[in-house]
Write a protein that holds these residues in place. Structure first.
Motif, PDB file in Angstrom:
ATOM      1  N   ALA A 124       0.851  -1.193   0.000  1.00 16.92           N
ATOM      2  CA  ALA A 124       0.000   0.000   0.000  1.00 16.92           C
ATOM      3  C   ALA A 124       0.885   1.241   0.000  1.00 16.92           C
ATOM      4  O   ALA A 124       2.079   1.170   0.322  1.00 16.92           O
ATOM      5  N   PRO A 125       0.352   2.412  -0.370  1.00 15.68           N
ATOM      6  CA  PRO A 125       1.160   3.633  -0.325  1.00 15.68           C
ATOM      7  C   PRO A 125       1.766   3.854   1.055  1.00 15.68           C
ATOM      8  O   PRO A 125       1.060   3.838   2.070  1.00 15.68           O
ATOM      9  N   GLY A 126       3.080   3.999   1.105  1.00  9.58           N
ATOM     10  CA  GLY A 126       3.771   4.210   2.363  1.00  9.58           C
ATOM     11  C   GLY A 126       4.097   2.947   3.139  1.00  9.58           C
ATOM     12  O   GLY A 126       4.846   3.010   4.126  1.00  9.58           O
ATOM     13  N   GLU A 127       3.581   1.801   2.723  1.00 10.23           N
ATOM     14  CA  GLU A 127       3.890   0.544   3.423  1.00 10.23           C
ATOM     15  C   GLU A 127       5.328   0.143   3.131  1.00 10.23           C
ATOM     16  O   GLU A 127       5.786   0.215   1.995  1.00 10.23           O
ATOM     17  N   VAL A 128       6.025  -0.318   4.171  1.00  8.14           N
ATOM     18  CA  VAL A 128       7.459  -0.605   4.070  1.00  8.14           C
ATOM     19  C   VAL A 128       7.728  -2.054   4.459  1.00  8.14           C
ATOM     20  O   VAL A 128       7.124  -2.578   5.399  1.00  8.14           O
ATOM     21  N   ILE A 129       8.658  -2.692   3.742  1.00  7.13           N
ATOM     22  CA  ILE A 129       9.132  -4.007   4.116  1.00  7.13           C
ATOM     23  C   ILE A 129      10.644  -4.051   3.910  1.00  7.13           C
ATOM     24  O   ILE A 129      11.155  -3.527   2.915  1.00  7.13           O
ATOM     25  N   ASP A 130      11.363  -4.616   4.888  1.00 10.86           N
ATOM     26  CA  ASP A 130      12.811  -4.787   4.792  1.00 10.86           C
ATOM     27  C   ASP A 130      13.105  -6.230   4.395  1.00 10.86           C
ATOM     28  O   ASP A 130      12.631  -7.174   5.035  1.00 10.86           O
ATOM     29  N   VAL A 131      13.924  -6.397   3.359  1.00 11.74           N
ATOM     30  CA  VAL A 131      14.160  -7.717   2.773  1.00 11.74           C
ATOM     31  C   VAL A 131      15.660  -7.939   2.631  1.00 11.74           C
ATOM     32  O   VAL A 131      16.404  -7.027   2.253  1.00 11.74           O
ATOM     33  N   HIS A 132      16.098  -9.165   2.943  1.00 10.28           N
ATOM     34  CA  HIS A 132      17.486  -9.508   2.632  1.00 10.28           C
ATOM     35  C   HIS A 132      17.689  -9.309   1.139  1.00 10.28           C
ATOM     36  O   HIS A 132      16.868  -9.766   0.331  1.00 10.28           O
ATOM     37  N   PRO A 133      18.761  -8.623   0.705  1.00 10.46           N
ATOM     38  CA  PRO A 133      18.896  -8.282  -0.719  1.00 10.46           C
ATOM     39  C   PRO A 133      18.777  -9.465  -1.658  1.00 10.46           C
ATOM     40  O   PRO A 133      18.234  -9.342  -2.760  1.00 10.46           O
ATOM     41  N   GLY A 134      19.257 -10.630  -1.257  1.00 11.94           N
ATOM     42  CA  GLY A 134      19.195 -11.787  -2.135  1.00 11.94           C
ATOM     43  C   GLY A 134      17.795 -12.296  -2.394  1.00 11.94           C
ATOM     44  O   GLY A 134      17.571 -13.034  -3.361  1.00 11.94           O
ATOM     45  N   HIS A 135      16.845 -11.933  -1.556  1.00  8.72           N
ATOM     46  CA  HIS A 135      15.467 -12.411  -1.713  1.00  8.72           C
ATOM     47  C   HIS A 135      14.592 -11.437  -2.489  1.00  8.72           C
ATOM     48  O   HIS A 135      13.409 -11.711  -2.695  1.00  8.72           O
ATOM     49  N   VAL A 136      15.156 -10.310  -2.903  1.00 12.13           N
ATOM     50  CA  VAL A 136      14.410  -9.385  -3.765  1.00 12.13           C
ATOM     51  C   VAL A 136      14.435  -9.942  -5.179  1.00 12.13           C
ATOM     52  O   VAL A 136      15.476  -9.970  -5.838  1.00 12.13           O
ATOM     53  N   ASN A 169      24.186  -7.739  15.806  1.00 12.63           N
ATOM     54  CA  ASN A 169      23.465  -8.279  14.646  1.00 12.63           C
ATOM     55  C   ASN A 169      24.357  -8.283  13.409  1.00 12.63           C
ATOM     56  O   ASN A 169      24.352  -9.231  12.623  1.00 12.63           O
ATOM     57  N   LYS A 170      25.132  -7.212  13.248  1.00 11.59           N
ATOM     58  CA  LYS A 170      25.999  -7.106  12.073  1.00 11.59           C
ATOM     59  C   LYS A 170      27.110  -8.154  12.098  1.00 11.59           C
ATOM     60  O   LYS A 170      27.385  -8.814  11.097  1.00 11.59           O
ATOM     61  N   LEU A 171      27.747  -8.305  13.265  1.00 11.03           N
ATOM     62  CA  LEU A 171      28.930  -9.149  13.336  1.00 11.03           C
ATOM     63  C   LEU A 171      28.624 -10.619  13.548  1.00 11.03           C
ATOM     64  O   LEU A 171      29.339 -11.487  13.045  1.00 11.03           O
ATOM     65  N   PHE A 172      27.562 -10.924  14.303  1.00 10.75           N
ATOM     66  CA  PHE A 172      27.313 -12.309  14.687  1.00 10.75           C
ATOM     67  C   PHE A 172      25.957 -12.841  14.241  1.00 10.75           C
ATOM     68  O   PHE A 172      25.660 -14.019  14.443  1.00 10.75           O
ATOM     69  N   GLY A 173      25.148 -12.019  13.624  1.00 14.42           N
ATOM     70  CA  GLY A 173      23.797 -12.459  13.252  1.00 14.42           C
ATOM     71  C   GLY A 173      23.748 -13.346  12.024  1.00 14.42           C
ATOM     72  O   GLY A 173      22.772 -14.060  11.812  1.00 14.42           O
ATOM     73  N   GLY A 174      24.787 -13.284  11.191  1.00  9.93           N
ATOM     74  CA  GLY A 174      24.819 -14.124   9.996  1.00  9.93           C
ATOM     75  C   GLY A 174      23.937 -13.634   8.865  1.00  9.93           C
ATOM     76  O   GLY A 174      23.771 -14.336   7.861  1.00  9.93           O
ATOM     77  N   ASP A 175      23.360 -12.438   8.978  1.00  3.57           N
ATOM     78  CA  ASP A 175      22.460 -11.916   7.953  1.00  3.57           C
ATOM     79  C   ASP A 175      23.079 -10.785   7.155  1.00  3.57           C
ATOM     80  O   ASP A 175      22.391 -10.111   6.383  1.00  3.57           O
ATOM     81  N   GLY A 176      24.381 -10.567   7.333  1.00  6.50           N
ATOM     82  CA  GLY A 176      25.025  -9.493   6.594  1.00  6.50           C
ATOM     83  C   GLY A 176      24.851  -8.152   7.278  1.00  6.50           C
ATOM     84  O   GLY A 176      24.392  -8.049   8.413  1.00  6.50           O
ATOM     85  N   PHE A 177      25.201  -7.107   6.563  1.00 11.41           N
ATOM     86  CA  PHE A 177      25.160  -5.756   7.101  1.00 11.41           C
ATOM     87  C   PHE A 177      23.984  -4.949   6.584  1.00 11.41           C
ATOM     88  O   PHE A 177      23.626  -3.930   7.176  1.00 11.41           O
ATOM     89  N   PHE A 178      23.389  -5.356   5.469  1.00 17.87           N
ATOM     90  CA  PHE A 178      22.431  -4.497   4.787  1.00 17.87           C
ATOM     91  C   PHE A 178      21.124  -5.219   4.513  1.00 17.87           C
ATOM     92  O   PHE A 178      21.088  -6.441   4.356  1.00 17.87           O
ATOM     93  N   LEU A 179      20.058  -4.443   4.433  1.00 14.39           N
ATOM     94  CA  LEU A 179      18.758  -4.919   4.010  1.00 14.39           C
ATOM     95  C   LEU A 179      18.241  -3.989   2.918  1.00 14.39           C
ATOM     96  O   LEU A 179      18.580  -2.803   2.877  1.00 14.39           O
ATOM     97  N   ALA A 180      17.447  -4.555   2.031  1.00 12.46           N
ATOM     98  CA  ALA A 180      16.771  -3.742   1.019  1.00 12.46           C
ATOM     99  C   ALA A 180      15.452  -3.257   1.605  1.00 12.46           C
ATOM    100  O   ALA A 180      14.676  -4.055   2.135  1.00 12.46           O
ATOM    101  N   ARG A 181      15.214  -1.971   1.527  1.00  6.77           N
ATOM    102  CA  ARG A 181      13.961  -1.389   2.039  1.00  6.77           C
ATOM    103  C   ARG A 181      13.067  -1.026   0.861  1.00  6.77           C
ATOM    104  O   ARG A 181      13.410  -0.177   0.035  1.00  6.77           O
ATOM    105  N   LEU A 182      11.919  -1.680   0.777  1.00  2.77           N
ATOM    106  CA  LEU A 182      10.946  -1.447  -0.288  1.00  2.77           C
ATOM    107  C   LEU A 182       9.745  -0.714   0.286  1.00  2.77           C
ATOM    108  O   LEU A 182       9.170  -1.140   1.294  1.00  2.77           O
ATOM    109  N   THR A 183       9.376   0.396  -0.373  1.00  6.78           N
ATOM    110  CA  THR A 183       8.274   1.224   0.100  1.00  6.78           C
ATOM    111  C   THR A 183       7.237   1.362  -1.008  1.00  6.78           C
ATOM    112  O   THR A 183       7.571   1.723  -2.141  1.00  6.78           O
ATOM    113  N   GLY A 184       5.953   1.074  -0.676  1.00  5.96           N
ATOM    114  CA  GLY A 184       4.877   1.145  -1.640  1.00  5.96           C
ATOM    115  C   GLY A 184       4.495   2.565  -2.016  1.00  5.96           C
ATOM    116  O   GLY A 184       5.004   3.535  -1.452  1.00  5.96           O
TER     117      GLY A 184
END
Length: 252
Positions: A158-170, A189-204
């Motif tokens: 929806a307009p303004g709706e936001v979701i953060d996604v691991h870049p590989g899953h976009v 989270n960055k050093l030991f979380g195993g999910d990397g440093f960045f997320l892709a933020r998608l906004t409707g």
């Protein structure tokens, strides 16, 4: 132009061409074809012309060259097989609508579809091991096909709706969706979380297609089994394993 998608986890796209109809794909995608379908490899395809157009397409994750398929003298068919377990989907572009897809997602398209660089941003290359995030911009007029890994989750933002996604899953999203890169919060989270440093933020507003499997995750999942095979084999197996290991490291 008619098409059918055969199979489930490793699908094949079969496209029927009428006489003199054209189809374009990246090089190396062909699985099989009828003899009257002729191939022509060129840099002047998918809406680009000349060296700079081809370089822009290459920056988006494609290649310098594209392959055109033309049915000569009558109807013909050409097939493209999935490279990894996943899905192949058909989409229409035109009327002001365009899409952005991940850099390995474009499979093939009708002659009126254009492919260009859509987005490129560094994810800490050389510092955090990232190799950047690149998207292909699909515009023009006609039908195109994409290959996404694993299952596909479709969501309408929806307009303004936001979701953060691991870049590989976009996998893909409409151009009306705003795309940005955000850093994962928290040093632990960055050093030991195993999910990397960045997320892709998608906004409707707009529709997004998320893929459940990525090439790096697939490579990591099967790498231990390759190592085990090498230990049990001889020098020839070790050489083959070394080449396979280099390939999988390049996919990370």
């Amino acid at each position: 132009m008619q098409h059918k998608i055969i199979g489930t986890t490793m699908p094949v796209l079969v496209i029927g061409l009428d006489a003199y109809e054209k189809l374009v794909s990246e090089t190396g995608e062909l699985a099989w074809k009828t003899p009257n379908v002729l191939l022509h490899t060129t840099t002047n395809a998918a809406g680009s012309s000349g060296l700079f157009g081809a370089l822009g397409r290459a920056l988006a994750g494609g290649g310098l060259f594209m392959t055109e398929y033309t049915a000569e003298g009558g109807p013909g068919s050409v097939a493209f097989a999935a490279k990894v377990p996943g899905t192949i989907d058909s989409h229409e572009v035109g009327g002001g609508r365009s899409y952005l897809i991940h850099r390995h997602g474009f499979l093939c398209a009708e002659a009126g579809v254009s492919l260009a660089v859509g987005f490129q941003r560094s994810l800490g290359a050389g510092i955090f091991g990232g190799d950047g995030f690149r998207l292909q911009h699909v515009s023009g007029q006609g039908r195109f096909w994409v290959e996404l890994g694993g299952e596909v989750v479709v969501h309408d933002l929806a307009p303004g709706e936001v979701i953060d996604v691991h870049p590989g899953h976009v996998g893909m999203f409409e151009s009306s969706v705003n795309f940005d890169i955000t850093m994962l919060p928290g040093i632990r989270n960055k050093l030991f979380g195993g999910d990397g440093f960045f997320l892709a933020r998608l906004t409707g507003p707009g529709r997004i297609w998320l893929q459940t499997m990525t090439m790096p995750n697939l490579a990591h999942a099967i790498a231990p089994y390759l190592v085990g095979e090498v230990r049990e084999g001889g020098a020839e197996d070790a050489a083959i394993g070394g080449l396979a290991g280099a390939l999988f490291r390049s996919l990370r």
